[in-house]
Scaffold this active site. Structure first.
Site, mmCIF file in Angstrom:
data_model
loop_
_atom_site.group_PDB
_atom_site.id
_atom_site.type_symbol
_atom_site.label_atom_id
_atom_site.label_comp_id
_atom_site.label_asym_id
_atom_site.label_seq_id
_atom_site.Cartn_x
_atom_site.Cartn_y
_atom_site.Cartn_z
ATOM 1 N N HIS A 40 0.911 -1.165 -0.110
ATOM 2 C CA HIS A 40 0.021 0.105 -0.124
ATOM 3 C C HIS A 40 0.674 1.088 -0.318
ATOM 4 O O HIS A 40 0.459 2.234 -0.232
ATOM 5 C CB HIS A 40 -0.993 0.070 1.236
ATOM 6 C CG HIS A 40 -0.415 0.261 2.480
ATOM 7 N ND1 HIS A 40 0.206 -0.743 3.349
ATOM 8 C CD2 HIS A 40 0.070 1.301 3.137
ATOM 9 C CE1 HIS A 40 0.368 -0.297 4.438
ATOM 10 N NE2 HIS A 40 0.328 1.102 4.239
ATOM 11 N N ASP A 73 -0.288 -7.418 1.340
ATOM 12 C CA ASP A 73 0.371 -6.319 1.515
ATOM 13 C C ASP A 73 1.564 -6.420 1.650
ATOM 14 O O ASP A 73 2.303 -6.072 2.849
ATOM 15 C CB ASP A 73 -0.451 -5.508 2.840
ATOM 16 C CG ASP A 73 -0.108 -3.979 2.617
ATOM 17 O OD1 ASP A 73 0.450 -3.584 1.585
ATOM 18 O OD2 ASP A 73 -0.498 -3.337 3.773
ATOM 19 N N GLY A 127 2.904 6.300 9.163
ATOM 20 C CA GLY A 127 4.446 6.655 8.767
ATOM 21 C C GLY A 127 5.205 5.400 9.159
ATOM 22 O O GLY A 127 6.617 5.231 8.640
ATOM 23 N N SER A 182 4.001 2.418 8.331
ATOM 24 C CA SER A 182 3.794 1.276 7.247
ATOM 25 C C SER A 182 4.763 0.892 6.415
ATOM 26 O O SER A 182 5.695 1.669 6.225
ATOM 27 C CB SER A 182 2.680 1.950 6.363
ATOM 28 O OG SER A 182 1.349 2.172 6.952
ATOM 29 N N GLY A 183 4.863 -0.407 6.214
ATOM 30 C CA GLY A 183 5.868 -1.026 5.462
ATOM 31 C C GLY A 183 7.097 -1.398 6.432
ATOM 32 O O GLY A 183 8.101 -1.970 5.769
#
Length: 535
Positions: free
Chosen positions: A83, A129, A231, A233-234
């Site tokens: 995402h 994801d 922030g 994320s990932g």
């Protein structure tokens, strides 16, 4: 005396609660160890990390602004959440920065040369994801501030399966530069860390949020107060195992941040090891036979998803068969195509921009719709084949000659068909390229104008927009199963102008179809265990 003992016991309890945990890494490990050892307290809400104790942390940036976290897999690849790749067309403006503790420092900066978004990433539910980014040039791993994370070592954890890794109640660590408060837009300059625990899929904090526990899992603490946030994320969620850190989760989504009774949701990295290794070792995005089928769809039985249709092709057929069998579900609105199942699909382009779909007839010719061929396409057009991703062109050929049907009517879209002669033959030794069959009317009891028969199951594939008011094509090849509709049916009769050379297809209630036209992408029907092109 008793009072003194009581106070002493309280002091000991306080020390146990607040005593930080120091993680001593195996200095001989090839991954999962950094310059400095990690030290974590039990502070609610997280804390600043020890400088350079997480050498694989990545800042994925849009221009110079931090956008997402990530982790270094090796000198050429980093991993993040799918995402975070919100627009494949703007990836050129993104960079990654590694080897730093503060966002305001630069570290080693690399641009991105290739993006592998998981082919079954589902934006609405955050399933699959996960994405791998290939860097424009290798990272300098001799830099003591940069290291790589380990992938889960399931060979050392044979007592449980992938869907159970990491085990419930495992102590895990997430790091990143995400917001410290949900409603605070500012990001911390110093890298933050927090300890959480893996939570059962049946726990009330998790059961209503998670979509697919085989490829997602929850982590947090019972009363909230510890979580990843916007922030982060990932970024990596890590387990300390065998004196090194393993990447077990990727920060995916949650309900705000650190709320009581709500856990964070993470992508389960153990489910994607084969997919990741194919990219790292071969530079290709392949789901091989060992890939858990749960990655393909949410509910499975035996080897394929429930309610899916498997098209087993005749491998000796000279046309209409691809490298992999086609697997189609009954999902309304269509789905991402399984890799290498539609080897004849072609992207008709103008200046590298996808305009229309098409199909390979043989090594020299491609078929498409006449309305796709305006002056600019004829002058600056090309054909790309052998890829499911628009962002990753396969074999690209210009065309030397164009045959538009002589009776094409652009107002009524009658005789909307054209054949392109390629400037040089396609390389059919490439196993991902094949040619589609033309209708075999001689073996059919139907007249030409009745073919395909009403009610036939047909499949349309292409990179068209996923909904009617969208402005951009899908980067990943889509597929949808529909049925042919009688020319007298109310859904068809008001649109079709000549049923001898046109036909309609769709489903009752809508929700499945190609964008902007009755049918202009490749429409296929399976007959005698091979796929034919119906027009």
């Amino acid at each position: 005396m008793f009072f003194i003992l009581f106070v002493y016991l309280l002091h000991l309890i306080s020390l146990c609660i607040t005593q930080p945990t120091s993680y001593t890494c195996d200095p001989l490990s090839s991954c999962g160890c950094s310059k400095e050892r990690a030290v974590l307290s039990k502070i609610v809400g997280g804390e600043p990390a020890v400088p350079h104790s997480w050498g694989w942390i990545v800042s994925f940036r849009r221009y110079l602004d931090h956008k997402c976290g990530g982790a270094v897999l090796n000198e050429n690849y980093v991993i993040t959440a799918a995402h975070c790749i919100d627009d494949i067309n703007t990836i050129i403006s993104n960079t990654v920065s590694v080897g730093k503790h503060q966002l305001s420092r630069s570290g080693q900066i690399r641009s991105i040369s290739k993006v592998f978004v998981h082919p079954y990433y589902k934006k609405s539910t955050f399933e699959n994801d996960i994405a791998v980014l290939q860097l424009s040039s290798p990272l300098n791993l001799s830099d003591p501030l940069v290291s790589k994370i380990c992938l889960p070592n399931l060979t050392e954890t044979t007592s449980f399966d992938v869907p159970e890794y990491p085990r419930v109640n495992s102590s895990l660590v997430v790091v990143g530069w995400g917001r410290l408060l949900f409603r605070n837009d500012s990001l911390p300059d110093i890298l933050q860390q927090v300890t959480v625990r893996a939570i059962s899929k049946n726990h009330h904090m998790c059961s209503e949020s998670i979509q697919n526990p085989e490829i997602q899992f929850c982590a947090g603490i019972d009363n909230g107060g510890k979580d990843s946030c916007q922030g982060d994320s990932g970024g990596p969620l890590m387990l300390f195992s065998n004196n090194r850190w393993e990447l077990v989760g990727i920060v995916s989504f949650g309900n705000e941040c650190a709320l009581p009774n709500h856990a964070g949701i993470y992508t389960r990295v153990a489910a994607y090891q084969n997919w990741i290794k194919n990219i790292l070792e071969k530079g290709i995005d392949v789901l091989d036979t060992t890939t858990p089928i749960s990655i393909l769809k949410t509910t499975t039985t035996n080897s394929y998803p429930i309610n899916s249709k498997i098209y087993k092709c005749n491998s000796s057929a000279q046309c209409g068969c691809s490298k992999n069998w086609a697997v189609l579900s009954k999902i309304v609105g269509g789905e991402i195509a399984r890799p290498n199942t539609w080897g004849w699909i072609a992207s008709i382009r103008r200046n590298s921009l996808h305009i229309c779909g098409g199909s390979i007839l043989n090594k020299n010719y491609v078929i498409t719709a006449a309305h796709c061929l305006n002056f600019d396409v004829l002058r600056q057009g090309s054909v790309s084949v052998g890829t499911e991703r628009l962002s990753q062109p396969g074999q690209v050929q210009s065309f030397s000659e164009v045959f538009i049907h002589p009776n094409y009517d652009h107002r009524l879209l009658q005789n909307d068909i054209a054949i392109l002669k390629l400037s040089s033959p396609l390389d059919f030794s490439n196993s991902v390229i094949s040619n589609v069959c033309l209708p075999n009317i001689d073996k059919s009891f139907l007249r030409r104008e009745e073919y395909p028969d009403v009610g036939s199951t047909v499949v349309s594939i292409g990179w068209g927009t996923l909904y009617s008011n969208a402005s951009k094509a899908s980067d990943t090849l889509q597929q949808v199963t529909v049925s042919t509709v009688a020319k007298t049916h109310w859904t068809c009769s008001g649109s079709i102008t000549n049923p001898e050379i046109q036909f309609c297809a769709g489903v009752n209630g809508g929700g499945k179809g190609t964008s902007f036209s009755v049918y202009s992408d490749s429409t296929n029907i399976q007959q005698n265990r091979k796929t034919i092109f119906a027009f």
